[in-house]
Design an enzyme around this catalytic site. Structure first.
Site, PDB file in Angstrom:
ATOM      1  N   GLU A  55     -78.906 -15.798 -11.948  1.00  0.00           N
ATOM      2  CA  GLU A  55     -80.222 -16.616 -12.084  1.00  0.00           C
ATOM      3  C   GLU A  55     -81.271 -16.032 -10.960  1.00  0.00           C
ATOM      4  O   GLU A  55     -82.360 -16.011 -11.486  1.00  0.00           O
ATOM      5  CB  GLU A  55     -80.108 -18.014 -12.190  1.00  0.00           C
ATOM      6  CG  GLU A  55     -79.354 -18.597 -13.229  1.00  0.00           C
ATOM      7  CD  GLU A  55     -77.811 -18.588 -13.236  1.00  0.00           C
ATOM      8  OE1 GLU A  55     -77.360 -18.039 -12.146  1.00  0.00           O
ATOM      9  OE2 GLU A  55     -77.210 -19.606 -14.002  1.00  0.00           O
ATOM     10  N   PHE A 117     -72.530 -34.387 -14.453  1.00  0.00           N
ATOM     11  CA  PHE A 117     -72.286 -32.947 -14.408  1.00  0.00           C
ATOM     12  C   PHE A 117     -73.318 -32.115 -14.405  1.00  0.00           C
ATOM     13  O   PHE A 117     -74.156 -32.269 -15.295  1.00  0.00           O
ATOM     14  CB  PHE A 117     -71.418 -32.668 -15.632  1.00  0.00           C
ATOM     15  CG  PHE A 117     -70.940 -31.249 -15.572  1.00  0.00           C
ATOM     16  CD1 PHE A 117     -70.029 -30.851 -14.672  1.00  0.00           C
ATOM     17  CD2 PHE A 117     -71.241 -30.605 -16.638  1.00  0.00           C
ATOM     18  CE1 PHE A 117     -69.709 -29.477 -14.794  1.00  0.00           C
ATOM     19  CE2 PHE A 117     -70.716 -29.201 -16.661  1.00  0.00           C
ATOM     20  CZ  PHE A 117     -69.965 -28.510 -15.578  1.00  0.00           C
ATOM     21  N   GLN A 118     -73.424 -31.067 -13.338  1.00  0.00           N
ATOM     22  CA  GLN A 118     -74.616 -30.361 -13.294  1.00  0.00           C
ATOM     23  C   GLN A 118     -75.849 -30.783 -13.064  1.00  0.00           C
ATOM     24  O   GLN A 118     -76.914 -30.349 -13.417  1.00  0.00           O
ATOM     25  CB  GLN A 118     -74.502 -29.159 -14.300  1.00  0.00           C
ATOM     26  CG  GLN A 118     -73.190 -28.522 -14.343  1.00  0.00           C
ATOM     27  CD  GLN A 118     -73.389 -26.955 -15.104  1.00  0.00           C
ATOM     28  OE1 GLN A 118     -74.056 -27.046 -16.111  1.00  0.00           O
ATOM     29  NE2 GLN A 118     -72.614 -26.074 -14.913  1.00  0.00           N
ATOM     30  N   LYS A 167     -82.151 -32.862 -20.959  1.00  0.00           N
ATOM     31  CA  LYS A 167     -81.892 -32.216 -22.223  1.00  0.00           C
ATOM     32  C   LYS A 167     -82.208 -32.863 -23.443  1.00  0.00           C
ATOM     33  O   LYS A 167     -82.499 -32.254 -24.613  1.00  0.00           O
ATOM     34  CB  LYS A 167     -80.164 -31.920 -22.228  1.00  0.00           C
ATOM     35  CG  LYS A 167     -79.523 -31.281 -23.329  1.00  0.00           C
ATOM     36  CD  LYS A 167     -78.226 -31.122 -23.286  1.00  0.00           C
ATOM     37  CE  LYS A 167     -77.746 -30.353 -24.344  1.00  0.00           C
ATOM     38  NZ  LYS A 167     -76.405 -29.816 -24.390  1.00  0.00           N
ATOM     39  N   MET A 478     -81.720  -2.730   9.857  1.00  0.00           N
ATOM     40  CA  MET A 478     -82.473  -3.168  10.550  1.00  0.00           C
ATOM     41  C   MET A 478     -81.872  -4.264  11.623  1.00  0.00           C
ATOM     42  O   MET A 478     -82.585  -4.313  12.737  1.00  0.00           O
ATOM     43  CB  MET A 478     -83.479  -4.111   9.826  1.00  0.00           C
ATOM     44  CG  MET A 478     -84.839  -4.784  10.347  1.00  0.00           C
ATOM     45  SD  MET A 478     -85.794  -3.510  11.275  1.00  0.00           S
ATOM     46  CE  MET A 478     -86.926  -3.142   9.939  1.00  0.00           C
TER      47      MET A 478
END
Ligand SMILES: Cc1ncc(C[n+]2csc(CCOP(=O)(O)OP(=O)(O)O)c2C)c(N)n1
Ligand SMILES: [Mg+2]
Lengths: 574, 158
Positions: A55, A117-118, A167, A478
């Site tokens: 993602e 959940f999630q 949802k 760096m």
């Protein structure tokens, strides 16, 4: 206005809005809470969806798409871990004011607040790294919110907007009317600068002896580069660019001194230290640019043009604040400078020319090993203005910014504000999708590339032939440079001599790999890569201990630069 | 009080929408600004709310606070009060064994009075300027208050 009212699901509304906004490509990754939207994506053909393999990469790709075109980038993720993976992408876009809409799934309304959940508080987490965010609470407000999201992303000071959709709202069916207009009474950005202030600024310019144009990323965002060039040419005032503004003036423009700041060139930093009038166009006085604030532009009055009033006088006192869009302000300012006497600044230009002669942006090339700066300049020679260059974060990024001959804005895409390693490759994919006719090259490091290397698979699948030039110093270079300078060479956790086989890695994912150890091999590899039109890793072995110079140590005054050695032998690293 | 850390009262007029208060307070937290007191209530006959924030900071910090607040999308207006009437309310609970007429006299000197009497305690309410509220609370200590609840500052431009 005729409007046909249609019944559809929330998921369909999301797709319809994306199509209505003219977005051609969405980058994303599905999951439970966003599945309904993905089901609609499957059924439609108004836009393409690119499945990145992470993602974070989806959001960076949307970001790269936006930076390359100026249009709003769109990414889509699921709830919980899908969203949290996207946060780095949001923060990266936020720091560089990139127009973007990220749509995330959320658990159903009835589960919000139950540690479902999630479930994660997406609007809570993203509040400090978005321009604005929405948690959709009813289906009725969904079309308006989507419309506002795109509008907010691209207007005023642009930025990423998150729309978090439970949802059940994507399942529910209702009337869809996509609003034609947006009316947010609390949001009215100022585009036209104050006339009187602009007049005063013009007078100040005419009275100054050592004026300096200080151009930042805002000039890119506002697509004002032609006017910036016109202003410089009409007044013959020298110009310095920030990291985000590379390309605005165009390489080879005699008025361009170069990039200023921590790794700015000598003439640019001296110009800022000695100028009597700073004309800041869309720059925000970042600490990597200013160095020690009390010494920054110490002898100068400051004209500050910015669309975001909060940027003005945030860090330095400003004598001529002008809130407005760079383009519109310059449209008003340039005519007021009709009678400017460019001879006034002749002595100043001469001083700066001598500074540049004294310490030009240079490096000592070698026959024994490949110097990273040579690689950058060589890419410039071979593909030049027809390429889009993205980069990751580290020494390679600074070398690219210093040495590439950028000809136009939006040709240089990098994470300046947040400094996100792993940005370059997915951003390059986004840029390539947006500009398929361009050669897109990600100049990256052996550390950074591993942070989103899974995108080899995406690039291979979707035939987005991004060329990844890995400037391989077998170091987190760096950080190693700082350890060399400020930590008595204690190379704590920066040695990357344990390496993957980059060539095989690329091949394993459907790309091409090149191992490059000589200049000849580099030329051959780049030519081959451009011909093959396939994603590749070009693993270029470069001198390990090369430093990015000049360097202003953090917090130091801009005029106190560490400068490059004049020859090979006084390096003492090896 | 030094100029560097001047006390200021800011009114923020916001759209009434969910999480608008969180946006305002998290801005203060994220940028390291101070909140001494905060009140919020809907504005009658409108879809806006009035947030009053008592804060402190140098003039540059105050300017940034105002500008950053203004940048929040649901913020309609930010008023940095100069000429204002400001008031604060306090509820204070005393044991009934204390001298009620003294308490009552004290409260009326500060624009208030006893508002509730129970078998064990009395409750007084006072509304006055914030600095006078501080004095009142100091003065009330001798009557052994059981609980003090301050309401935070509200202000209106003159
Ligand atoms: C996500 C992330 N983690 C850590 C850092 C800190 N950091 C900045 S540059 C750098 C080294 C990058 O190494 P490499 O990609 O090999 O580039 P080089 O400097 O060697 O060219 C690190 C670790 C960062 N900028 N981003
Ligand atoms: Mg490296």
């Amino acid at each position: 206005m005729e409007c046909v009212i249609m019944q559809m699901s929330g998921a369909q509304m999301v797709c319809e809005a994306i199509i209505a906004e003219g977005t051609k490509t969405v980058f994303g990754y599905p999951g439970g809470a966003i599945m309904h939207v993905y089901d609609e994506i499957y059924k439609q053909n108004g836009f393409e969806h690119i499945l990145t393999r992470h993602e974070q990469a989806a959001v960076h790709a949307a970001d790269g798409y936006a930076r390359a075109t100026g249009e709003v980038g769109v990414a889509m993720v699921t709830s919980g871990p899908g969203f949290t993976n996207a946060v780095t992408g949001l923060a990266t876009a936020y720091m560089d004011s990139i127009p973007m809409v990220v749509i995330s799934g959320q658990v159903p309304l009835s589960l919000i607040g139950t540690d479902g959940f999630q479930e994660i508080d997406a609007v809570g987490i993203s509040r400090p790294c978005t321009k604005h965010n929405f948690l959709v609470r009813t289906l009725e407000e969904l079309p308006r919110i989507l419309k506002e999201a795109f509008y907010l992303a691209r207007t005023g000071r642009p930025g990423p907007i998150l729309v978090d959709i439970p949802k059940d709202i994507t399942v529910d069916i209702g009337e869809f009317v996509y609003p034609a207009e947006v009316n947010i009474p609390t949001y009215k950005p100022t585009y036209r600068g104050n006339r009187r202030q602009i007049e005063k600024a013009a007078e100040a310019i005419k009275k100054s002896k050592k004026p300096l144009l200080y151009v930042g990323g805002g000039a890119v965002l506002s697509d004002a580069y032609m006017l910036v060039r016109e202003l410089a040419e009409k007044t013959q005032i020298p110009v310095v660019e920030t990291l985000m503004a590379r390309g605005v003036m165009g390489a080879g423009n005699p008025l361009l001194l170069g990039m200023l700041g921590m790794h700015g060139n000598y003439a640019s930093n001296m110009a800022m230290s000695e100028t009597d009038l700073v004309i800041s166009l869309g720059a925000r006085f970042d600490d990597r640019v200013t160095g020690k604030l009390s010494e920054f532009a110490k002898y100068a009055d400051i004209i500050h043009v910015d669309i975001d009033p909060a940027n003005i006088a945030k860090l330095v006192d400003v004598d001529y604040p002008i809130v407005g869009d760079i383009k519109q302000v310059l449209e008003d300012l340039i005519p007021s400078l009709e009678d400017v006497n460019t001879d006034r600044y002749q002595a100043w230009r001469e001083i700066l020319r001598r500074y540049d002669e004294l310490h030009p942006q240079s490096f000592v090339d070698s026959d024994k090993e490949i110097k990273p700066q040579w690689v950058i300049e060589r890419i410039g020679e071979l593909v030049g203005e027809q390429a889009i260059i993205t980069s990751d974060v580290g020494q390679h990024q600074m070398w690219a910014a210093q040495h590439y001959p950028f000809d136009r804005p939006r040709q240089w895409i990098n994470s300046g504000g947040l400094g996100t390693m792993g940005f370059g490759f997915p951003a390059a994919i986004g840029a390539k999708v947006a500009c398929p006719e361009k050669t897109v090259i990600n100049i990256t490091g052996d550390g950074s590339i591993l942070m989103n290397m899974q995108e080899l698979v995406t690039a291979a699948e979707y035939k987005t032939p991004v060329i990844n030039v890995i400037l391989n110093n077998q170091f987190l270079g760096m950080v190693r440079q700082w350890q060399s300078f400020f930590y008595e060479k204690r190379f704590s956790e920066t040695d990357l001599t344990f390496q993957p086989n980059f060539k095989k890695l690329a091949e394993a994912c459907g790309g091409i790999g090149y191992d490059v150890t000589t200049k000849e091999e580099f030329d051959a590899a780049l030519k081959d890569a451009i011909e093959k039109d396939q994603v590749c890793f070009m693993n270029v072995a470069i001198s390990r201990f090369e430093n990015v110079l000049p360097m202003v140590p953090a917090g130091g005054a801009l005029f106190n630069m560490m400068l490059p050695q004049k020859s090979e032998d006084d390096k003492g690293e090896k | 009080m030094s100029l560097e850390n001047e006390r200021r009262v800011i009114s923020v007029i916001v759209m009434n929408e969910s999480s608008v208060l969180a946006r305002v307070t998290s801005l203060f937290a994220a940028r390291g600004y101070n909140i001494s007191s905060l009140t919020v209530a809907p504005i009658p006959n409108s879809d806006m709310s009035h947030i009053t924030i008592e804060t402190q900071g140098s003039p540059r910090v105050m300017e940034q606070i105002t500008k950053q607040l203004h940048k929040l999308i649901p913020v309609y207006k930010v008023i940095e009060h100069e000429e204002m009437v400001e008031k604060e309310m306090v509820l204070i609970k005393f044991p009934i064994v204390e001298n009620l007429s003294d308490i009552s006299a004290l409260c009326s000197a500060y624009n208030g009075g006893i508002v509730n009497v129970g078998t064990e305690m009395v409750i007084a309410m006072v509304a006055d300027e914030p600095c006078r509220i501080r004095h009142f609370i100091e003065a009330a200590v001798r009557y052994n208050p059981i609980e003090v609840v301050r309401g935070g500052v509200v202000a209106i431009e003159r």
